[in-house]
Motif scaffolding. Structure first.
Motif, mmCIF file in Angstrom:
data_model
loop_
_atom_site.group_PDB
_atom_site.id
_atom_site.type_symbol
_atom_site.label_atom_id
_atom_site.label_comp_id
_atom_site.label_asym_id
_atom_site.label_seq_id
_atom_site.Cartn_x
_atom_site.Cartn_y
_atom_site.Cartn_z
ATOM 1 N N TYR A 41 0.683 -1.121 -0.101
ATOM 2 C CA TYR A 41 0.114 -0.002 0.029
ATOM 3 C C TYR A 41 0.783 1.285 0.029
ATOM 4 C CZ TYR A 41 -3.250 3.310 2.066
ATOM 5 O OH TYR A 41 -4.244 4.436 2.323
ATOM 6 N N ASN A 42 1.929 1.386 1.028
ATOM 7 C CA ASN A 42 2.603 2.486 1.152
ATOM 8 C C ASN A 42 3.347 2.824 -0.122
ATOM 9 O OD1 ASN A 42 1.811 3.040 3.509
ATOM 10 N ND2 ASN A 42 3.303 1.995 4.456
ATOM 11 N N GLY A 43 3.761 1.568 -1.117
ATOM 12 C CA GLY A 43 4.638 1.903 -2.052
ATOM 13 C C GLY A 43 3.867 2.178 -3.263
ATOM 14 N N TYR A 44 2.649 2.371 -3.324
ATOM 15 C CA TYR A 44 1.542 2.658 -4.326
ATOM 16 C C TYR A 44 1.961 3.878 -5.179
ATOM 17 C CZ TYR A 44 -2.594 3.736 -7.086
ATOM 18 O OH TYR A 44 -3.325 4.173 -8.292
ATOM 19 N N ALA A 81 10.441 -2.058 -16.998
ATOM 20 C CA ALA A 81 10.591 -3.511 -17.027
ATOM 21 C C ALA A 81 10.924 -3.661 -15.710
ATOM 22 C CB ALA A 81 11.550 -4.330 -17.771
ATOM 23 N N ILE A 82 12.094 -3.041 -14.783
ATOM 24 C CA ILE A 82 12.286 -3.134 -13.484
ATOM 25 C C ILE A 82 11.304 -2.839 -12.489
ATOM 26 C CG2 ILE A 82 13.970 -1.955 -11.587
ATOM 27 C CD1 ILE A 82 15.978 -1.458 -14.189
ATOM 28 N N VAL A 83 10.528 -1.586 -12.728
ATOM 29 C CA VAL A 83 9.462 -1.547 -11.789
ATOM 30 C C VAL A 83 8.329 -2.176 -11.830
ATOM 31 C CG1 VAL A 83 8.482 0.328 -13.130
ATOM 32 C CG2 VAL A 83 8.114 0.620 -10.636
ATOM 33 N N VAL A 84 8.018 -3.018 -13.049
ATOM 34 C CA VAL A 84 6.807 -3.786 -13.234
ATOM 35 C C VAL A 84 7.292 -5.066 -12.634
ATOM 36 C CG1 VAL A 84 5.459 -4.801 -14.896
ATOM 37 C CG2 VAL A 84 5.700 -2.489 -15.240
ATOM 38 N N HIS A 85 8.661 -5.517 -12.750
ATOM 39 C CA HIS A 85 9.017 -6.735 -12.323
ATOM 40 C C HIS A 85 8.730 -6.854 -10.654
ATOM 41 C CE1 HIS A 85 11.952 -9.859 -10.969
ATOM 42 N NE2 HIS A 85 12.304 -9.066 -10.153
ATOM 43 N N SER A 86 8.999 -5.523 -10.031
ATOM 44 C CA SER A 86 8.900 -5.118 -8.665
ATOM 45 C C SER A 86 7.554 -5.563 -8.248
ATOM 46 C CB SER A 86 9.390 -3.999 -8.241
ATOM 47 O OG SER A 86 9.204 -3.915 -6.824
ATOM 48 N N LEU A 87 6.573 -4.929 -9.129
ATOM 49 C CA LEU A 87 5.164 -4.905 -8.816
ATOM 50 C C LEU A 87 4.774 -6.351 -8.828
ATOM 51 C CD1 LEU A 87 2.222 -3.816 -8.315
ATOM 52 C CD2 LEU A 87 2.362 -3.366 -10.955
ATOM 53 N N SER A 133 1.523 17.185 1.111
ATOM 54 C CA SER A 133 1.378 16.559 2.565
ATOM 55 C C SER A 133 1.148 15.156 2.807
ATOM 56 C CB SER A 133 -0.105 17.023 3.299
ATOM 57 O OG SER A 133 -1.022 16.334 2.593
ATOM 58 N N GLY A 134 1.777 14.429 3.617
ATOM 59 C CA GLY A 134 1.864 13.115 3.852
ATOM 60 C C GLY A 134 0.578 12.268 4.089
ATOM 61 N N MET A 135 -0.213 12.220 2.799
ATOM 62 C CA MET A 135 -1.516 11.328 2.939
ATOM 63 C C MET A 135 -1.294 9.953 2.404
ATOM 64 S SD MET A 135 -4.362 13.706 1.541
ATOM 65 C CE MET A 135 -3.406 14.430 0.117
ATOM 66 N N SER A 136 -2.108 9.085 3.124
ATOM 67 C CA SER A 136 -2.144 7.804 2.557
ATOM 68 C C SER A 136 -2.532 7.605 1.053
ATOM 69 C CB SER A 136 -3.236 6.915 3.134
ATOM 70 O OG SER A 136 -4.587 7.339 2.933
ATOM 71 N N ALA A 137 -2.077 6.430 0.456
ATOM 72 C CA ALA A 137 -2.540 6.278 -0.840
ATOM 73 C C ALA A 137 -3.957 6.286 -1.462
ATOM 74 C CB ALA A 137 -1.954 4.821 -1.379
ATOM 75 N N SER A 138 -4.727 5.971 -0.385
ATOM 76 C CA SER A 138 -6.094 5.941 -1.012
ATOM 77 C C SER A 138 -6.384 7.188 -1.058
ATOM 78 C CB SER A 138 -7.092 5.057 0.057
ATOM 79 O OG SER A 138 -7.029 5.489 1.226
ATOM 80 N N LYS A 140 4.688 5.954 -5.190
ATOM 81 C CA LYS A 140 6.105 6.082 -5.827
ATOM 82 C C LYS A 140 6.014 5.199 -7.070
ATOM 83 C CE LYS A 140 10.605 5.337 -4.778
ATOM 84 N NZ LYS A 140 11.598 4.709 -3.517
ATOM 85 N N ASN A 141 5.421 3.855 -7.028
ATOM 86 C CA ASN A 141 5.556 2.873 -8.043
ATOM 87 C C ASN A 141 4.850 3.363 -9.145
ATOM 88 O OD1 ASN A 141 7.544 1.287 -6.746
ATOM 89 N ND2 ASN A 141 5.731 0.103 -5.839
#
Length: 196
Positions: free
Chosen positions: A36-39, A59-65, A158-163, A41-42
């Motif tokens: 959730y927290n990586g959403y 390809a690198i970031v989609v591999h991580s996903l 501001s530091g909001m959540s992904a949702s 940025k990714n």
């Protein structure tokens, strides 16, 4: 602490496989939280590499996903991400162009699905964000475009959540189209989320 993961199962996640992988309910929730927290940025990185045709980074970031989605039990998203990982490595622009939007939609829906299992900390940390959101609502209710834009920019940093950042994107679209009442309604929804 025990959790009821049935809503995740009903939406296609292989929770039992994920629990075997992570080892316990609490560790699974931690994996959901990391996902959730990586959403933001990714997603931004996927979009940027897609738009700039940097298929190596894509390809690198989609591999991580792919790996992270499978770890929490979403094999459908994981399989699509794997397909696009190979497309990125092969620079298969046709496949990338036809499938990326669908993948990002699945990614967003997964983040929304797991949101109830994420611990955001106490609402004290949201006080400053709530103040900005209230200011934004007032500016929108006054049809003040410049104040709305300025306040929205502060809010989006501001530091909001992904949702909540997903909600913010909807606010931005409405402001740009001068749909102040619609934007104000969405800000009210955001304020309710922040006060929970």
């Amino acid at each position: 602490m025990s959790y009821d993961f049935n809503v995740l199962r009903e939406n296609g996640l292989d929770v039992d496989a994920a629990l075997k992988f992570t080892g316990s309910d609490d560790r699974y929730v931690k994996a959901l939280t990391r996902f959730y927290n990586g959403y933001n940025k990714n997603r931004t990185r996927i979009e940027n590499s897609y738009n700039s045709k940097d298929y190596e980074d894509y390809a690198i970031v989609v591999h991580s996903l792919k790996s992270n989605a499978r770890m929490i039990g979403d094999y459908k998203l994981g399989d699509l991400a794997e397909k696009l990982q190979y497309a990125g490595q092969d620079k298969d622009e046709v496949l990338i162009r036809s499938e990326t939007e669908g993948m990002l939609k699945m990614y967003e829906e997964l983040v929304e699905l797991i949101t109830p299992f994420i611990k955001h900390g106490d609402s004290e940390g949201n006080k400053e964000i709530i103040i900005l959101a209230v200011e934004l609502k007032e500016a929108l209710d006054d049809y003040d475009y410049n104040k709305s834009i300025t306040t929205f920019e502060q809010l989006s940093r501001s530091g909001m959540s992904a949702s909540n950042k997903i909600i913010c994107n909807k606010i931005s679209n409405n402001i740009e189209q001068f749909q102040y009442e619609e934007a104000s309604d969405i800000v009210s929804e955001l304020i309710e989320n922040l006060q929970r």
